[in-house]
Write a protein that holds these residues in place. Structure first.
Motif, PDB file in Angstrom:
ATOM      1  N   LYS A   1     -22.933  39.713  15.647  1.00 25.68           N
ATOM      2  CA  LYS A   1     -23.196  40.209  16.984  1.00 25.68           C
ATOM      3  C   LYS A   1     -21.857  40.491  17.652  1.00 25.68           C
ATOM      4  O   LYS A   1     -20.956  39.657  17.631  1.00 25.68           O
ATOM      5  N   LYS A   2     -21.733  41.667  18.220  1.00 25.24           N
ATOM      6  CA  LYS A   2     -20.491  42.027  18.890  1.00 25.24           C
ATOM      7  C   LYS A   2     -20.473  41.367  20.267  1.00 25.24           C
ATOM      8  O   LYS A   2     -21.287  41.670  21.124  1.00 25.24           O
ATOM      9  N   VAL A   3     -19.544  40.455  20.459  1.00 23.30           N
ATOM     10  CA  VAL A   3     -19.459  39.728  21.716  1.00 23.30           C
ATOM     11  C   VAL A   3     -18.286  40.293  22.525  1.00 23.30           C
ATOM     12  O   VAL A   3     -17.157  40.313  22.055  1.00 23.30           O
ATOM     13  N   THR A   4     -18.601  40.783  23.698  1.00 25.28           N
ATOM     14  CA  THR A   4     -17.552  41.290  24.572  1.00 25.28           C
ATOM     15  C   THR A   4     -17.649  40.571  25.901  1.00 25.28           C
ATOM     16  O   THR A   4     -18.725  40.322  26.408  1.00 25.28           O
ATOM     17  N   GLY A   5     -16.508  40.254  26.454  1.00 25.87           N
ATOM     18  CA  GLY A   5     -16.476  39.551  27.724  1.00 25.87           C
ATOM     19  C   GLY A   5     -16.227  40.501  28.877  1.00 25.87           C
ATOM     20  O   GLY A   5     -16.151  41.718  28.708  1.00 25.87           O
ATOM     21  N   LEU A   6     -16.076  39.909  30.037  1.00 24.78           N
ATOM     22  CA  LEU A   6     -15.800  40.661  31.249  1.00 24.78           C
ATOM     23  C   LEU A   6     -14.299  40.644  31.504  1.00 24.78           C
ATOM     24  O   LEU A   6     -13.673  39.583  31.489  1.00 24.78           O
ATOM     25  N   THR A   7     -13.717  41.811  31.724  1.00 20.46           N
ATOM     26  CA  THR A   7     -12.306  41.904  32.088  1.00 20.46           C
ATOM     27  C   THR A   7     -12.229  42.013  33.599  1.00 20.46           C
ATOM     28  O   THR A   7     -12.919  42.832  34.203  1.00 20.46           O
ATOM     29  N   PHE A   8     -11.387  41.183  34.222  1.00 22.04           N
ATOM     30  CA  PHE A   8     -11.246  41.178  35.680  1.00 22.04           C
ATOM     31  C   PHE A   8      -9.804  41.442  36.052  1.00 22.04           C
ATOM     32  O   PHE A   8      -8.907  40.721  35.617  1.00 22.04           O
ATOM     33  N   VAL A   9      -9.586  42.497  36.824  1.00 21.56           N
ATOM     34  CA  VAL A   9      -8.264  42.802  37.363  1.00 21.56           C
ATOM     35  C   VAL A   9      -8.304  42.336  38.814  1.00 21.56           C
ATOM     36  O   VAL A   9      -8.939  42.963  39.663  1.00 21.56           O
ATOM     37  N   ALA A  10      -7.645  41.227  39.082  1.00 21.23           N
ATOM     38  CA  ALA A  10      -7.730  40.563  40.386  1.00 21.23           C
ATOM     39  C   ALA A  10      -7.005  41.337  41.482  1.00 21.23           C
ATOM     40  O   ALA A  10      -6.046  42.065  41.214  1.00 21.23           O
ATOM     41  N   PRO A  11      -7.448  41.158  42.743  1.00 18.62           N
ATOM     42  CA  PRO A  11      -6.733  41.756  43.877  1.00 18.62           C
ATOM     43  C   PRO A  11      -5.268  41.317  43.865  1.00 18.62           C
ATOM     44  O   PRO A  11      -4.959  40.172  43.549  1.00 18.62           O
ATOM     45  N   GLY A  12      -4.379  42.251  44.154  1.00 19.83           N
ATOM     46  CA  GLY A  12      -2.947  41.967  44.134  1.00 19.83           C
ATOM     47  C   GLY A  12      -2.296  42.296  42.802  1.00 19.83           C
ATOM     48  O   GLY A  12      -1.086  42.353  42.694  1.00 19.83           O
ATOM     49  N   THR A  13      -3.117  42.545  41.770  1.00 22.46           N
ATOM     50  CA  THR A  13      -2.608  42.881  40.446  1.00 22.46           C
ATOM     51  C   THR A  13      -2.445  44.388  40.324  1.00 22.46           C
ATOM     52  O   THR A  13      -3.304  45.148  40.767  1.00 22.46           O
ATOM     53  N   LYS A  14      -1.326  44.821  39.711  1.00 22.90           N
ATOM     54  CA  LYS A  14      -1.091  46.242  39.463  1.00 22.90           C
ATOM     55  C   LYS A  14      -0.851  46.437  37.978  1.00 22.90           C
ATOM     56  O   LYS A  14       0.000  45.790  37.400  1.00 22.90           O
ATOM     57  N   LEU A  15      -1.634  47.325  37.370  1.00 23.59           N
ATOM     58  CA  LEU A  15      -1.481  47.661  35.958  1.00 23.59           C
ATOM     59  C   LEU A  15      -1.197  49.148  35.834  1.00 23.59           C
ATOM     60  O   LEU A  15      -1.769  49.951  36.575  1.00 23.59           O
ATOM     61  N   SER A  16      -0.349  49.503  34.878  1.00 20.35           N
ATOM     62  CA  SER A  16      -0.124  50.928  34.629  1.00 20.35           C
ATOM     63  C   SER A  16       0.011  51.147  33.135  1.00 20.35           C
ATOM     64  O   SER A  16       0.394  50.249  32.393  1.00 20.35           O
ATOM     65  N   GLY A  17      -0.346  52.347  32.696  1.00 22.06           N
ATOM     66  CA  GLY A  17      -0.281  52.687  31.285  1.00 22.06           C
ATOM     67  C   GLY A  17      -1.646  53.040  30.740  1.00 22.06           C
ATOM     68  O   GLY A  17      -2.542  53.451  31.459  1.00 22.06           O
TER      69      GLY A  17
END
Length: 131
Positions: A5-21
């Motif tokens: 069974k393919k198990v995938t979780g929840l990804t959370f980008v929290a307030p105040g976090t900056k991601l680029s790319g």
């Protein structure tokens, strides 16, 4: 006999976090911070009220309570009463609640401008499977 069974979780980008790319989410993603660049997901992405996404996004379903700016390709788009979507999008279905804003251009079919998503998605998935 029994497949994994393919198990995938929840990804959370929290307030105040900056991601680029370049980012690929295997499961659902909840964005409360800022994300810039190319994003893909085979599942649902939710941009929270304080969330901001700027770039190219390819996903199965997108719910926007915050702000999205850029190019979007998805199966279903839901803009809540606090959400804003700005840019170019190709989607099968779209729902905008009272107060929600859509500023840009929508096409039901894929156009050459948005077709680059498919090749990028295939490259990303190929790299993930190889690695």
């Amino acid at each position: 006999m029994f497949g994994k069974k393919k198990v995938t979780g929840l990804t959370f980008v929290a307030p105040g976090t900056k991601l680029s790319g370049e980012s690929h989410f295997a499961g659902e993603a909840l964005i409360g911070g800022e994300v810039f660049g190319k994003i893909s997901s085979s599942d649902k992405i939710t941009i929270e009220i304080d969330g901001y996404v700027d770039g190219e996004l390819n996903c199965d379903e997108l719910k926007v309570a915050g702000h999205f700016k850029g190019k979007l390709k998805c199966g279903k788009l839901n803009i809540t009463s606090t959400g804003t979507v700005e840019g170019e999008l190709a989607c099968e279905s779209m729902e905008i609640f009272e107060g929600g804003q859509f500023i840009g251009m929508r096409v039901k079919e894929e156009v050459a401008l948005l077709n680059s998503f498919d090749t990028q998605q295939a490259e990303i998935e190929g790299k993930l499977q190889a690695g």
